[in-house]
Each structure stands twice: as C-alpha cells, then as structure tokens.
Design a protein around this motif. Sequence first.
Motif, PDB file in Angstrom:
ATOM      1  N   ARG A  78       0.901  -1.234  -0.071  1.00 34.67           N
ATOM      2  CA  ARG A  78      -0.066   0.081   0.092  1.00 34.67           C
ATOM      3  C   ARG A  78       0.928   1.243  -0.031  1.00 34.67           C
ATOM      4  O   ARG A  78       0.539   2.190  -0.542  1.00 34.67           O
ATOM      5  N   THR A  79       2.168   1.191   0.653  1.00 32.40           N
ATOM      6  CA  THR A  79       3.108   2.360   0.510  1.00 32.40           C
ATOM      7  C   THR A  79       4.427   1.714   0.745  1.00 32.40           C
ATOM      8  O   THR A  79       4.788   0.604   1.060  1.00 32.40           O
ATOM      9  N   VAL A  80       5.339   2.715  -0.014  1.00 28.48           N
ATOM     10  CA  VAL A  80       6.813   2.254  -0.145  1.00 28.48           C
ATOM     11  C   VAL A  80       7.444   3.692   0.253  1.00 28.48           C
ATOM     12  O   VAL A  80       6.758   4.665  -0.327  1.00 28.48           O
ATOM     13  N   PHE A  81       8.506   3.779   1.228  1.00 25.49           N
ATOM     14  CA  PHE A  81       8.978   4.881   1.546  1.00 25.49           C
ATOM     15  C   PHE A  81      10.730   4.678   1.508  1.00 25.49           C
ATOM     16  O   PHE A  81      11.284   3.637   2.033  1.00 25.49           O
ATOM     17  N   PHE A  82      11.176   5.367   0.600  1.00 23.85           N
ATOM     18  CA  PHE A  82      12.564   5.466   0.580  1.00 23.85           C
ATOM     19  C   PHE A  82      13.389   6.465   1.418  1.00 23.85           C
ATOM     20  O   PHE A  82      13.095   7.678   1.177  1.00 23.85           O
ATOM     21  N   GLY A  83      14.207   5.950   2.720  1.00 22.66           N
ATOM     22  CA  GLY A  83      14.377   7.040   3.521  1.00 22.66           C
ATOM     23  C   GLY A  83      15.922   6.993   3.677  1.00 22.66           C
ATOM     24  O   GLY A  83      16.586   5.804   3.239  1.00 22.66           O
ATOM     25  N   VAL A 114       4.166   6.016  -3.084  1.00 27.03           N
ATOM     26  CA  VAL A 114       5.610   5.877  -3.149  1.00 27.03           C
ATOM     27  C   VAL A 114       6.234   7.159  -2.845  1.00 27.03           C
ATOM     28  O   VAL A 114       6.317   7.939  -3.833  1.00 27.03           O
ATOM     29  N   THR A 115       7.007   7.015  -1.721  1.00 26.40           N
ATOM     30  CA  THR A 115       7.740   8.320  -1.347  1.00 26.40           C
ATOM     31  C   THR A 115       9.308   8.411  -1.198  1.00 26.40           C
ATOM     32  O   THR A 115       9.679   7.251  -1.026  1.00 26.40           O
ATOM     33  N   THR A 116      10.099   9.369  -1.802  1.00 23.12           N
ATOM     34  CA  THR A 116      11.357   9.248  -1.505  1.00 23.12           C
ATOM     35  C   THR A 116      11.660  10.502  -0.704  1.00 23.12           C
ATOM     36  O   THR A 116      11.257  11.683  -1.138  1.00 23.12           O
ATOM     37  N   GLU A 117      12.531  10.369   0.215  1.00 25.39           N
ATOM     38  CA  GLU A 117      13.108  11.612   0.882  1.00 25.39           C
ATOM     39  C   GLU A 117      14.263  12.297   0.080  1.00 25.39           C
ATOM     40  O   GLU A 117      14.871  11.411  -0.799  1.00 25.39           O
ATOM     41  N   ALA A 118      14.404  13.509  -0.187  1.00 26.45           N
ATOM     42  CA  ALA A 118      15.343  14.253  -1.139  1.00 26.45           C
ATOM     43  C   ALA A 118      15.960  15.271  -0.417  1.00 26.45           C
ATOM     44  O   ALA A 118      15.444  16.302   0.507  1.00 26.45           O
ATOM     45  N   ASN A 119      17.240  15.478  -0.612  1.00 25.15           N
ATOM     46  CA  ASN A 119      17.975  16.704  -0.265  1.00 25.15           C
ATOM     47  C   ASN A 119      18.122  17.651  -1.218  1.00 25.15           C
ATOM     48  O   ASN A 119      18.270  17.358  -2.734  1.00 25.15           O
ATOM     49  N   PRO A 120      17.679  18.914  -1.125  1.00 27.71           N
ATOM     50  CA  PRO A 120      17.505  19.938  -2.221  1.00 27.71           C
ATOM     51  C   PRO A 120      18.791  20.021  -3.065  1.00 27.71           C
ATOM     52  O   PRO A 120      18.450  20.539  -4.107  1.00 27.71           O
ATOM     53  N   ASP A 121      19.923  19.656  -2.474  1.00 22.71           N
ATOM     54  CA  ASP A 121      21.203  19.675  -3.218  1.00 22.71           C
ATOM     55  C   ASP A 121      21.524  18.726  -4.214  1.00 22.71           C
ATOM     56  O   ASP A 121      22.241  18.631  -4.926  1.00 22.71           O
TER      57      ASP A 121
END
Length: 402
Positions: A78-83, A114-121
């Motif tokens: 149901r959800t996937v999270f890349f952290g 489906v989420t990923t965390e991201a660094n703005p750089d």
Amino acid sequence: MPPDGVLPFGPLGPEPFSAYVHIPFCRVRCGYCDFNTYTATELGGGANQSNYAQTLRREIALAARMMHDGDASLPTLRTVFFGGGTPTLLPARDLAAILTALREEWELAPGAEVTTEANPDSVDAATFKTLKAAGFTRVSIGMQSSDPAVLATLERTHNPENVGKAVRWARDAGLDVSLDLIYGTPGESLDSWRRSLGDALELAPDHVSAYALIVEEGTKLAAQVRRGEVPDIDDDDHADKYVLADELLSAAGYTWYEVSNWARSAAHESQHNLAYWRGYNWWGFGPGAHSHINGVRWWNVKHPTAYAGKLENGDTPGAGYEKLTPDQAHMEQVLLRSRIREGLPIAKLARPGSGDTVDPGVIAGLIARGLIDPQRALAGTIELTLQGRLLADAVVHELLPT
Ligand SMILES: C[S@@+](CC[C@H](N)C(=O)[O-])C[C@H]1O[C@@H](n2cnc3c(N)ncnc32)[C@H](O)[C@@H]1O
Ligand code: SF4
C-alpha cells in the motif's frame, strides 16, 4: 530480515502492508544527525553506492522467497518509503530499479503511495521525471529552515534557494511535495522561525513535517552544547515555536494529523507514516532497517559493509528479533495512537487480559486541564488538543499508569 531465515509470525491479516527502503549515504554528515548514514570516505569495499541497488535487489528477492515459503502469498504494497541518509544521492535510475524490483516481487496496490526523501542539493528536474515515470508519487524535501545562520548551526550544506527549485521540479514532474522543517535550533529567534514557515508556505507544499531539534547523544552538536560553544535547547522556546507553526499552518489551510505533521487535505496525509502509527505491518530493507509483522519486530545488521557481505554470501542480513508481549504491544499502541488526530479508542486503554477499564478520573482530569478534546472523549476517543500536543508525553504517561 529475521536472522535465522524463518518468519516468526502467523498469516497476515487484511491490514495494508508497507515497505521501507533505507539508503545509508550522505555527501556530508549534518552536525545534529545520528541516523544510520555514511559519507563516501567512511565506506569502502562492497558497500559503495554504485552497487548498492544490486545489493538491495538481493534482499528483496530473498525476502520474497522467505514470505512465499512461510505464507505462500505476498501482500500487495500500500505504501513504499525510501528514506535515509539521502536516497537522492543514488542516481534516479537506481532508485527506479529498486522500486521495479519491489514491484516485480510484491506488486503495488492500486493508488499506492511511493515516497522518497530528497536533499535539495542532490536533485534536478530530470531526477524527478525519472522517479515519476518509475512509479514514485511523492517526495519529501529536507528544507529544515530558510535562515542561513540556522542552516550553518545545523551544518546543512544546501543553499536555501535550491529548495524552491526542487519543489518546482517535483511539481512539474507531477509529484506530491512534502517539506521537512526543524525548529528550536540554538540561536534561532521566533522571527527567524516565522520567516522559515512563511517561506515554506509560499512554496505551497502538500504536506509539512515540523520536528523539534533533538540534541542526539554522540553527535557533533551534542559535543558543542556540552562544551558550551552552542546554547542548549529550551523547552519553552520549543513550545512557542510549535504553537506558532500550528497557527500559521492552520491559517494557511493545513490540518495536523500527527503531532509533528500537517497536510493540505486528508488525501495528502502520509499513508506510510500513518501505517507506522496505526501499528500496521511493514518490511524494512537495507542496513539497520527495522521491520514489524504481527507483533514481531526484527532488524538488519547496521553497517552497510556487513549488510552487503551477508547478502553476497547468500545469508539473511537479519541481526535480531523480538516478539512483543501483550503488555508491550499495548504500550506501543497507546504511545503511537494517542499522537494521531484520528485518536486512540478509550476502550483500547484497558491492559490486555486485565478486564480493567481506564479510571474515568484520569480522562476527566485530562479534559479539565484542556489536554484532550471533550467531545471526542465523550464519544469514546482520545484526541489531543493543542495544549495536549505540547504535553503529549505527559498525557501518555497518565494513560499508562505503572
Ligand atoms: C533522512 S533526513 C531527510 C533527507 C535528507 N537526508 C535531508 O536531510 O535533507 C530525515 C529528516 O530527519 C530530521 N532529523 C534528523 N535528525 C534530527 C534531529 N536530531 N532532530 C530533529 N529532526 C531531525 C530532519 O528534519 C530530516 O529532514
Ligand atoms: S539530516 Fe539528512 S543529509 Fe543530514 S546527515 Fe542526516 S540524513 Fe544526511
């Protein structure tokens, strides 16, 4: 992954299933962060970034095989999270390949988040287009603050202007956007925090997480505080900043759904985080990742080199597991559920097997002190008020008498 390769839980129930994928790399380590993450110079051998996607694919295939052996059918995700760490330090095609490997084994439920965390750089327009094409739906960008002085204290290396660019690129690609903010950094004034919130709101994110800065033991920031180079954090300052965040976010149309999380609408609440808080099941992939299925928790070896080595040898990377006792499971449910707005059913406060109900005097006391919502309490659910959210730990303590 369970260390002995045997899945120590029974058949899965109907609740949604999630996957967490840990990416343990950062370009530099921020002074306040104690996450399980490493810079390139800290790692060598089989744990480098270029073959990490391949290593994860091994764990994904092994996990699917174990679940097939144990239960015959794999639940849809149901959800996937890349952290992380910083998932976007990996090329977007690697993140896409990891998601594809998950989909090949587990299948995504219709409308999966489906989420990923991201660094703005570490993103550009092409990154987000590739992620969207691969099936990502959402990105959580580490903004933290827009004040250069605060970012310097946090030892954040990103340029605040890159946050706006990253948000635009993510939107253009069709991704939902969440912003991570931190408040209460030593030296941050209330006005500085107000400006950071205003700058975040100007970017019209779908979701905002605002976390009080924690001075974690063992970090560079903790050493600076101990030596008196940086003032310690202040609970009253944190409370003022939390109240300001709730005021500005609410005025801009966002609603809290967990103590540190606000969404533009119910459709934008993070289903992945809600899965943790509701006590659903998830499988965590990657070094140090934790998993939870049916009251059984397990965790992988922490270091990426040890993790990669185990998988190369065909072993499970599991390091240990525990089965929650009914009392532990009950405590955890009270702790997590009381922090979300949908709330904790008062009926669930009774200790398992005790037949007790909670002392009505405790509930009445919490209402009298303005810590829980009276209407919802009368209807049988604990929902924290703004004052209650400021004192969430104390409320939980009262709900869980020893
Ligand atoms: C893995 S990071 C997000 C992605 C990326 N690494 C970044 O920092 O931009 C997850 C979030 O944890 C939060 N965090 C990390 N250490 C913290 C601390 N000591 N106190 C409060 N929040 C913290 C930060 O807000 C950060 O955005
Ligand atoms: S806050 Fe994010 S970028 Fe900074 S060290 Fe932690 S995981 Fe890496």
